[in-house]
Design an enzyme around this catalytic site. Structure first.
Site: not given
Lengths: 227, 262, 290
Positions: C33, C241, C244, C266, C272
């Protein structure tokens, strides 16, 4: 309660060639508990100067000013603040307050600063303002807009709010009508009765004769005139 | 009188000096500030009063001397030599700094509530509702309407900004507040309101404060004690009313006699 | 190195530069970080097109790697295609659009839906690495704030969100705290992706213009900042979606005509496509030609 020993005062005017003006020398004075003494002398003789020195407002050049256990002439600012909060009250001729603060709070403030509960302090303030005939409608207003006489009475109420063991009074009855003068004299008598040591300046001779046990002429403390 | 002996000074300043090259910022400054005391520092521009304040508040590093603060954990500790994290921690907890120009002490692009809440969040507050409630309470105490909580200070008047700055500083209950000309640049009526507010807060919260100003009326109303500075040095110090009514030093006499009487 | 253009060093950057960047990456992995400064090089593409990510990818890439690039989840956008071509040409590495097959994935604004595993490296393109920047303009000050863990300001931003919008409206680049220490900007991924950052793969972040690299080693604890009474919510469009039928993926809203018609699909094209190939169908999927 108050004992002054060999006290002297000079003013040095640095901006006028460093002129040194002696205004008091060898002042001696003692006030016992429950006693009230009046300072007299012609205008300019040093009555107010002496009062201010006792309060720590003016610096002493030499000598001692005992108020209770504290020597005001030698004390540091913190000790004087503590003394003023708890022991030594001063009713001056001028009311000096923060604008906008309501009269009731102005009067209660000395009590709040010694830790009295808010409600009890306000109760005492109401009682004093009532006795001094300040109309209740004014209590929530700032005293800065009041007349001279009203301001003087607010000042007195504030000065008597806390039961100081020692009190300095500068012309407490000046510019008061007969009724209010009577109230102030009663307040002084009550303070004496509870044991307060009081030093005052009274031009009102009848008032002086009624509340004061002794009179001290400060002219005696004037320094010898430079030849 | 009882607690005179028991507690020590909150701030103990020993022989502090700050130089700008050969020029003196301030020098030979020593004093103690006790809990609940308000001290004024007066003097004209360039007298070193702001330099001194910045040295005391950890914004400038003095070249000489010690600034001892009574920390909650370790007692008196020299803030000049303590680690920066420690000093920054003091700055957001026990110390507060009120700037003359509110925009230096506020985040102008953050709402009033966010400005007040920042110090709370900085010490770990993580409950939005409580932070907001506290912010509302403080806005009320500095006489800003709760309806303005989501407005940015850029939409506030000068007096409101200054009051917001005070709320933002006092929300974490600091013990020592540094103020640099807190009433400078405000209208007289707005000044009075601010003075009244400050005085009330100082007494209610038992705050100690150091106030730098050139306005003698401000110190007479707010300060218990007074230091007069000239050319970087303290020329006179004492009870506020004593210094103003019976000034001993020539400069103080000049300063006092120069004030217009109203 | 069959396909590599021999006019370039492997993966474009010279070896000294790569060593410098690798040192920054190692430091970043050692202090998760923490933003490590590095000497960002000029790249043959403008800032904002992924110069930081490209330098990081170039520094970690080996000839055996299989490289995938996505932009907003899609493999077929200009940015993704040009970076993929760049490495095909300068490193000659194999490329793929399959998340599971890739060893190095460079991404802009998304984390793939398919869970990443050990041995994979996810490289993020970062525009502004400093999460505190919007409230504190001074770099000197923000560095001190990181060093001393003075992160109250981050919550001021979230406070402002709630005060203004009634909820934390920050929907992307949502700040996180790493291993209980550094507050980090996860790059402009949707907050929906934040929980996925606790993953088995190595995550590297490169900011070219700002000259910063930071990193998350595998299985690093990553917590999204929030308030007790306004907890972090990794929300997404409440819709499956349309192609899909997936209900668990991040969706793009696509306007399909000028009459207000729209569909949700997606954003991860590989995810997808793979689902559709496996027979999943959404509400607006074209019927199989077969």
């Amino acid at each position: 309660m108050i004992r002054i020993e060999n006290l002297s005062k000079t003013f040095t005017l640095h901006n006028q060639g460093g002129a040194v003006i002696p205004v008091m020398t060898g002042a001696e004075l003692a006030v016992a508990k429950g006693e009230c003494i009046a300072l007299t002398g012609a205008s300019g003789a040093g009555k107010s100067t002496l009062m201010r020195m006792i309060y720590g407002n003016y610096l002493a050049a030499s000598g001692h000013i005992w108020v209770g256990e504290v020597d005001v002439a030698a004390a540091n600012p913190r000790e004087i603040l503590e003394l003023r909060r708890h022991t030594l009250g001063y009713v001056s001729q001028f009311l000096r307050v923060v604008p906008r603060v309501p009269t009731l709070e102005v009067v209660a403030e000395p009590l709040l600063s010694v830790g009295v509960a808010k409600e009890a302090a306000l109760e005492r303030a109401r009682d004093l303002l009532g006795r001094l005939n300040i109309p209740e409608t004014l209590w929530s207003l700032s005293p800065t807009t009041f007349s001279g006489g009203e301001q003087q009475r607010v000042n007195i109420a504030r000065g008597f709010a806390h039961d100081y063991p020692a009190l300095l009074l500068d012309e407490p009855t000046a510019s008061l009508d007969a009724t209010n003068r009577e109230v102030v004299l009663a307040l002084i008598e009550e303070a004496k009765a509870r044991g307060a040591a009081i030093i005052g300046i009274f031009h009102d001779e009848a008032a002086r004769d009624r509340v004061c046990d002794r009179v001290i002429d400060v002219t005696g403390y004037a320094p010898p005139r430079a030849a | 009188m009882s607690n005179l002996q028991e507690s020590g000074p909150l701030l103990s300043v020993r022989d502090v000096a700050k130089f700008y090259g050969a020029r003196v910022g301030c020098r030979d400054v020593s004093f103690d500030l006790w809990p609940g005391e308000v001290m004024g520092i007066v003097g004209e521009s360039g007298s070193g009063k702001t330099t001194l304040l910045n040295c005391l508040a950890g914004q400038l590093t003095p070249d000489h001397g010690e600034v001892l603060f009574d920390t909650r954990t370790d007692g008196l500790k020299d803030t000049v030599r303590m680690s920066e994290p420690e000093r920054r921690m003091l700055r957001r907890t026990d110390w507060a700094f009120v700037h003359q120009h509110a925009h230096e002490g506020l985040r102008m692009n953050v709402s009033a509530g966010g400005n007040v809440g920042e110090r709370l969040m900085a010490v770990g507050a993580r409950n939005y509702g409580q932070i907001r409630e506290e912010a509302l309470d403080w806005l009320g105490r500095v006489e800003i309407s709760g309806e303005r909580i989501d407005d940015r200070p850029s939409a506030f008047s000068g007096g409101m900004r200054q009051r917001l700055q005070i709320a933002r500083n006092l929300v974490t209950g600091p013990r020592l507040v540094f103020m640099d000309e807190p009433t400078g640049g405000l209208d007289v009526s707005v000044q009075a309101r601010l003075l009244d507010l400050l005085r009330g807060l100082v007494r209610e919260m038992g705050l100690s404060a150091i106030i730098v100003t050139h306005d003698l009326a401000v110190v007479r109303l707010l300060a218990d004690r007074l230091m007069v500075m000239k050319g970087g040095e303290v020329v006179e110090a004492g009870l506020t009313d004593q210094v103003l009514d019976d000034p001993q030093h020539g400069y103080t006499q000049l300063l006092v006699s120069s004030v217009l009487q109203v | 190195m069959d396909g590599q253009d021999q006019a370039y060093n492997f993966a474009y950057l010279d070896e000294q530069t790569k060593r410098m960047i690798r040192r920054a990456i190692l430091k970043g992995l050692a202090v998760p970080g923490y933003q490590v400064p590095f000497a960002s090089r000029e790249m043959p593409m403008p800032y904002g097109w992924g110069t930081g990510g490209v330098q990081v990818s170039a520094a970690v890439m080996v000839p055996e790697d299989r490289f995938k690039v996505i932009d907003q989840g899609a493999d077929d956008t200009t940015n993704a295609v040009s970076i993929r071509k760049f490495f095909e040409k300068t490193a000659g590495v194999a490329v793929t659009e399959r998340t599971g097959e890739a060893t190095v994935i460079q991404t802009r604004h998304r984390i793939p839906e398919e869970e990443l595993g050990e041995g994979q490296v996810l490289v993020y393109q970062v525009p502004i690495p400093e999460p505190l920047r919007f409230l504190e303009p001074s770099e000197v000050e923000t560095r001190k704030m990181h060093a001393l863990e003075e992160y109250g300001l981050m919550h001021v931003k979230l406070y402002e969100d709630i005060a203004r919008h009634g909820a934390i409206s920050t929907a992307y680049a949502y700040p996180v705290k790493v291993e209980g220490r550094y507050v980090m900007d996860p790059s402009p991924i949707p907050k929906f992706d934040n929980p996925k950052m606790e993953m088995a793969a190595v995550q590297l972040f490169g900011a070219g213009r700002e000259q910063r690299i930071y990193a998350l080693p595998p299985y690093t604890k990553v917590v999204s900042l929030d308030f007790e009474d306004h907890p972090f919510d990794p929300s997404k469009a409440d819709h499956p979606c349309d192609l899909c039928g997936a209900e668990d993926s991040y969706l793009d809203e696509v306007i399909v005509d000028d009459a207000g018609g729209r569909m949700f699909v997606c954003s991860d094209t590989d995810y997808c496509g793979t689902r559709q190939a496996n027979g999943h169908r959404g509400a607006l999927a074209a019927e199989d030609a077969a």
